[in-house]
Motif scaffolding. Structure first.
Motif, PDB file in Angstrom:
ATOM      1  N   VAL A  55      31.016  39.304 -24.612  1.00  0.00           N
ATOM      2  CA  VAL A  55      31.354  39.819 -23.375  1.00  0.00           C
ATOM      3  C   VAL A  55      31.741  38.408 -23.445  1.00  0.00           C
ATOM      4  CG1 VAL A  55      30.007  38.391 -21.781  1.00  0.00           C
ATOM      5  CG2 VAL A  55      31.335  39.807 -20.646  1.00  0.00           C
ATOM      6  N   ALA A  56      33.352  38.221 -23.418  1.00  0.00           N
ATOM      7  CA  ALA A  56      34.055  36.799 -22.764  1.00  0.00           C
ATOM      8  C   ALA A  56      34.684  36.880 -21.501  1.00  0.00           C
ATOM      9  CB  ALA A  56      35.203  36.818 -23.619  1.00  0.00           C
ATOM     10  N   LEU A  57      34.281  36.260 -20.637  1.00  0.00           N
ATOM     11  CA  LEU A  57      34.332  35.415 -19.496  1.00  0.00           C
ATOM     12  C   LEU A  57      36.093  34.903 -19.515  1.00  0.00           C
ATOM     13  CD1 LEU A  57      31.036  34.771 -17.890  1.00  0.00           C
ATOM     14  CD2 LEU A  57      31.832  37.168 -17.723  1.00  0.00           C
ATOM     15  N   PRO A  58      36.730  34.906 -18.047  1.00  0.00           N
ATOM     16  CA  PRO A  58      37.727  34.581 -17.739  1.00  0.00           C
ATOM     17  C   PRO A  58      37.886  32.723 -18.522  1.00  0.00           C
ATOM     18  CG  PRO A  58      37.679  35.972 -16.082  1.00  0.00           C
ATOM     19  CD  PRO A  58      36.334  35.786 -16.981  1.00  0.00           C
ATOM     20  N   GLY A  59      38.861  32.250 -18.970  1.00  0.00           N
ATOM     21  CA  GLY A  59      38.774  31.261 -19.561  1.00  0.00           C
ATOM     22  C   GLY A  59      38.251  30.538 -21.022  1.00  0.00           C
ATOM     23  N   ALA A  60      37.686  31.193 -21.502  1.00  0.00           N
ATOM     24  CA  ALA A  60      36.614  31.681 -22.762  1.00  0.00           C
ATOM     25  C   ALA A  60      38.128  31.819 -23.156  1.00  0.00           C
ATOM     26  CB  ALA A  60      35.699  32.267 -22.814  1.00  0.00           C
ATOM     27  N   THR A  61      37.918  31.326 -24.707  1.00  0.00           N
ATOM     28  CA  THR A  61      39.497  31.120 -25.509  1.00  0.00           C
ATOM     29  C   THR A  61      38.798  31.965 -26.775  1.00  0.00           C
ATOM     30  OG1 THR A  61      39.000  29.145 -27.135  1.00  0.00           O
ATOM     31  CG2 THR A  61      40.039  29.488 -25.055  1.00  0.00           C
ATOM     32  N   PRO A  62      39.164  32.256 -27.920  1.00  0.00           N
ATOM     33  CA  PRO A  62      38.971  33.177 -29.493  1.00  0.00           C
ATOM     34  C   PRO A  62      38.693  31.844 -29.874  1.00  0.00           C
ATOM     35  CG  PRO A  62      41.431  34.116 -28.871  1.00  0.00           C
ATOM     36  CD  PRO A  62      41.412  32.729 -27.795  1.00  0.00           C
ATOM     37  N   LEU A  63      38.230  31.133 -29.374  1.00  0.00           N
ATOM     38  CA  LEU A  63      37.513  29.992 -30.741  1.00  0.00           C
ATOM     39  C   LEU A  63      36.586  29.853 -29.655  1.00  0.00           C
ATOM     40  CD1 LEU A  63      38.087  27.439 -32.504  1.00  0.00           C
ATOM     41  CD2 LEU A  63      38.431  26.052 -30.816  1.00  0.00           C
ATOM     42  N   ASN A  64      36.026  30.775 -28.452  1.00  0.00           N
ATOM     43  CA  ASN A  64      34.871  30.286 -28.391  1.00  0.00           C
ATOM     44  C   ASN A  64      33.957  31.215 -28.840  1.00  0.00           C
ATOM     45  OD1 ASN A  64      36.281  29.627 -25.181  1.00  0.00           O
ATOM     46  ND2 ASN A  64      34.146  28.041 -26.528  1.00  0.00           N
ATOM     47  N   ASP A  65      35.142  32.580 -29.286  1.00  0.00           N
ATOM     48  CA  ASP A  65      33.867  34.037 -30.385  1.00  0.00           C
ATOM     49  C   ASP A  65      33.751  32.950 -31.587  1.00  0.00           C
ATOM     50  OD1 ASP A  65      33.933  35.978 -28.882  1.00  0.00           O
ATOM     51  OD2 ASP A  65      36.087  35.785 -28.873  1.00  0.00           O
ATOM     52  N   LEU A  66      34.292  32.631 -32.102  1.00  0.00           N
ATOM     53  CA  LEU A  66      34.920  31.273 -33.909  1.00  0.00           C
ATOM     54  C   LEU A  66      33.138  30.631 -33.544  1.00  0.00           C
ATOM     55  CD1 LEU A  66      37.789  31.220 -35.013  1.00  0.00           C
ATOM     56  CD2 LEU A  66      36.155  32.831 -35.381  1.00  0.00           C
TER      57      LEU A  66
END
Length: 154
Positions: A55-66
């Protein structure tokens, strides 16, 4: 955080078993904790071959996925928390590249933790990305401790 504390966490936070249902419960625990403080994080739980929770919460970016993918790859390679690997590397003056690992695929920053069974087998990695690395690590450890003891409140 010192290496002995990290080692102690890894020796203590072990599971009798870890199923897809356990991954969902752990992911939801992290989700509640992160939403409570409106943390802009990605939460990921994966085995070497399968994503069990993401899950990606509001404010997270695609960079956080990486970053989550790279940190969890480090855990699944070393069977240690990503912060533990980083602290060992920094203490020895080594880098992941010295072990033949591409920094595009691995990261030795805190936030990913091994899901270790009582028999010692590491079956998955749980990762948070989006905060300073020690805060990512602390959130994961807090959720693991809560899930494994059922004694604390979120």
């Amino acid at each position: 955080m010192d290496i002995e504390t990290l080692k102690s966490q890894e020796e203590t936070l072990v599971w009798p078993q870890f199923t897809a249902s356990d991954a969902l419960d752990l992911g939801q625990t992290l989700l509640v904790m992160a939403r409570k403080d409106a943390l802009p994080v990605v939460i990921n739980i994966r085995t070497p071959t399968q994503t069990l929770f993401h899950v990606a919460l509001p404010g997270a970016t695609p960079l956080n996925d990486l970053w989550a993918r790279r940190k969890s790859a480090t855990v699944l390679t070393y069977h240690l928390s990503s912060l533990h690997v980083g602290e060992r590397m920094r203490a020895s003056g080594r880098t992941l590249a010295d072990d033949g690992l591409d920094p595009a695929h691995h990261a030795d920053h805190g936030g990913s933790f091994p899901i270790r069974l009582q028999n010692g087998l590491v079956v998955a990695a749980v990762t948070v990305s989006g905060l300073p690395q020690r805060d990512d690590h602390a959130l994961v450890v807090k959720a693991l401790a809560w899930r494994l003891t059922d004694a604390a409140t979120i």
